[in-house]
Design an enzyme around this catalytic site. Structure first.
Site, PDB file in Angstrom:
ATOM      1  N   ASP A  68      40.294  39.553  47.923  1.00 31.75           N
ATOM      2  CA  ASP A  68      41.024  38.795  46.918  1.00 31.75           C
ATOM      3  C   ASP A  68      39.979  38.221  45.977  1.00 31.75           C
ATOM      4  O   ASP A  68      38.938  37.728  46.417  1.00 31.75           O
ATOM      5  CB  ASP A  68      41.869  37.686  47.554  1.00 31.75           C
ATOM      6  CG  ASP A  68      42.999  37.268  46.616  1.00 31.75           C
ATOM      7  OD1 ASP A  68      43.562  38.137  45.931  1.00 31.75           O
ATOM      8  OD2 ASP A  68      43.306  36.065  46.550  1.00 31.75           O
ATOM      9  N   THR A  69      40.261  38.331  44.688  1.00 33.32           N
ATOM     10  CA  THR A  69      39.284  37.928  43.678  1.00 33.32           C
ATOM     11  C   THR A  69      39.902  36.934  42.723  1.00 33.32           C
ATOM     12  O   THR A  69      41.085  37.040  42.394  1.00 33.32           O
ATOM     13  CB  THR A  69      38.820  39.173  42.883  1.00 33.32           C
ATOM     14  OG1 THR A  69      38.126  40.036  43.770  1.00 33.32           O
ATOM     15  CG2 THR A  69      37.900  38.803  41.729  1.00 33.32           C
ATOM     16  N   PHE A 148      38.468  46.611  34.322  1.00 34.85           N
ATOM     17  CA  PHE A 148      39.872  46.197  34.282  1.00 34.85           C
ATOM     18  C   PHE A 148      39.932  44.672  34.231  1.00 34.85           C
ATOM     19  O   PHE A 148      38.896  43.989  34.271  1.00 34.85           O
ATOM     20  CB  PHE A 148      40.637  46.738  35.503  1.00 34.85           C
ATOM     21  CG  PHE A 148      40.213  46.129  36.821  1.00 34.85           C
ATOM     22  CD1 PHE A 148      39.043  46.506  37.431  1.00 34.85           C
ATOM     23  CD2 PHE A 148      40.995  45.155  37.442  1.00 34.85           C
ATOM     24  CE1 PHE A 148      38.637  45.947  38.641  1.00 34.85           C
ATOM     25  CE2 PHE A 148      40.619  44.593  38.660  1.00 34.85           C
ATOM     26  CZ  PHE A 148      39.430  44.992  39.249  1.00 34.85           C
ATOM     27  N   LYS A 171      27.879  47.530  36.554  1.00 34.95           N
ATOM     28  CA  LYS A 171      28.772  46.437  36.985  1.00 34.95           C
ATOM     29  C   LYS A 171      28.694  46.267  38.506  1.00 34.95           C
ATOM     30  O   LYS A 171      28.519  45.154  39.008  1.00 34.95           O
ATOM     31  CB  LYS A 171      30.227  46.719  36.549  1.00 34.95           C
ATOM     32  CG  LYS A 171      31.192  45.631  37.018  1.00 34.95           C
ATOM     33  CD  LYS A 171      32.664  45.923  36.756  1.00 34.95           C
ATOM     34  CE  LYS A 171      33.545  44.897  37.464  1.00 34.95           C
ATOM     35  NZ  LYS A 171      34.974  45.186  37.429  1.00 34.95           N
TER      36      LYS A 171
HETATM   37  P1  IMP Z   1      42.933  40.638  43.110  1.00 35.56           P
HETATM   38  O1  IMP Z   1      43.815  39.628  43.722  1.00 35.56           O
HETATM   39  O2  IMP Z   1      41.685  40.845  43.843  1.00 35.56           O
HETATM   40  O3  IMP Z   1      43.653  41.892  42.775  1.00 35.56           O
HETATM   41  O4  IMP Z   1      42.457  40.061  41.710  1.00 35.56           O
HETATM   42  C1  IMP Z   1      43.240  39.171  40.972  1.00 35.56           C
HETATM   43  C2  IMP Z   1      43.040  39.375  39.498  1.00 35.56           C
HETATM   44  O5  IMP Z   1      41.689  39.052  39.173  1.00 35.56           O
HETATM   45  C3  IMP Z   1      43.274  40.788  38.998  1.00 35.56           C
HETATM   46  O6  IMP Z   1      44.607  41.005  38.656  1.00 35.56           O
HETATM   47  C4  IMP Z   1      42.396  40.820  37.781  1.00 35.56           C
HETATM   48  O7  IMP Z   1      43.062  40.238  36.689  1.00 35.56           O
HETATM   49  C5  IMP Z   1      41.253  39.908  38.157  1.00 35.56           C
HETATM   50  N1  IMP Z   1      40.102  40.687  38.653  1.00 35.56           N
HETATM   51  C6  IMP Z   1      39.822  41.015  39.936  1.00 35.56           C
HETATM   52  N2  IMP Z   1      38.678  41.713  39.993  1.00 35.56           N
HETATM   53  C7  IMP Z   1      38.249  41.827  38.717  1.00 35.56           C
HETATM   54  C8  IMP Z   1      37.107  42.456  38.138  1.00 35.56           C
HETATM   55  O8  IMP Z   1      36.256  43.075  38.781  1.00 35.56           O
HETATM   56  N3  IMP Z   1      37.007  42.348  36.799  1.00 35.56           N
HETATM   57  C9  IMP Z   1      37.917  41.690  36.027  1.00 35.56           C
HETATM   58  N4  IMP Z   1      38.993  41.107  36.519  1.00 35.56           N
HETATM   59  C10 IMP Z   1      39.151  41.169  37.865  1.00 35.56           C
END
Ligand code: IMP
Length: 190
Positions: A68-69, A148, A171
């Site tokens: 999760d990011t 993205f 990246k």
């Molecule tokens: P997720 O929950 O890990 O899918 O990430 C949540 C949101 O963070 C995604 O919908 C993206 O908008 C953003 N995000 C996650 N990873 C990246 C990245 O590597 N670059 C840019 N935006 C990111």
């Protein structure tokens, strides 16, 4: 080593498999028959990563990991953070999220931000958690068409271009996800 990566996001899949290398065969959610969206109801990145990994483990019994990011912007007290995917709308609308971020930062001189990725790995039924961080700045307008999400707005520290202007290799070498996966490899190699 075969391991389930709890995602159907093609960008994430290619980033993570590039960092993991040929010793690891990643299996996607679709390939293990999980087609529904896994609820991300946690209040933190850590909770959401765990929720996703446990969901997959409970249904498949297979070794798996989930990430999760969040993008944490200093002048916005850490927002969008855990809400990064649903910042502007409930959908995953990258363009709307970027527009909202630029609007929220309009006129603000502090544009410091960081991306943070948390990975929860379940191996042999035991959970391990690792994280990766990259610090940088939010640009004043979008640049580049690679990557993205918030990539067209994020300028990593020590660089003068956005993630979206960098090659995938460049990246991955410095990104939050690349660093978290490097930590994951250390745990998997134990
Ligand atoms: P997720 O929950 O890990 O899918 O990430 C949540 C949101 O963070 C995604 O919908 C993206 O908008 C953003 N995000 C996650 N990873 C990246 C990245 O590597 N670059 C840019 N935006 C990111």
């Amino acid at each position: 080593m075969k391991i389930v990566f709890a995602t159907n996001n093609a960008h994430k899949l290619s980033e993570v498999s590039a960092v993991l290398g040929p010793d690891y065969e990643l299996v996607t959610l679709r390939e293990v028959g999980i087609t529904e969206d896994i609820p991300e109801t946690g209040a933190t990145l850590d909770e959401n990563a765990s929720l996703k990994a446990r969901y997959v483990y409970e249904r498949t019994g297979l070794d798996c990991f989930a990430d999760d990011t969040g993008l944490e912007v200093e002048a916005l007290n850490g927002a969008p953070g855990v809400r990064s995917a649903r910042y502007a709308t409930e959908g995953h609308d990258f363009a709307a999220n970027n527009r909202k971020l630029l609007a929220e930062l309009e006129g603000k001189s502090n544009r410091s931000a960081r991306f943070r990725t948390v990975i929860s790995l379940i191996r042999g039924g035991v959970e391990h958690r690792v994280e990766g961080i990259v610090r940088g700045m939010i640009a004043t307008s979008e640049a580049g068409c690679g990557g993205f999400g918030y990539d067209p707005l994020f300028i990593p520290e020590g660089h003068d271009c956005t993630f979206a202007e960098m090659s995938a290799e460049a990246k991955n070498a410095i990104s939050h996800r690349g660093r978290a996966v490097a930590e994951l490899v250390k745990v998997l190699g134990r």
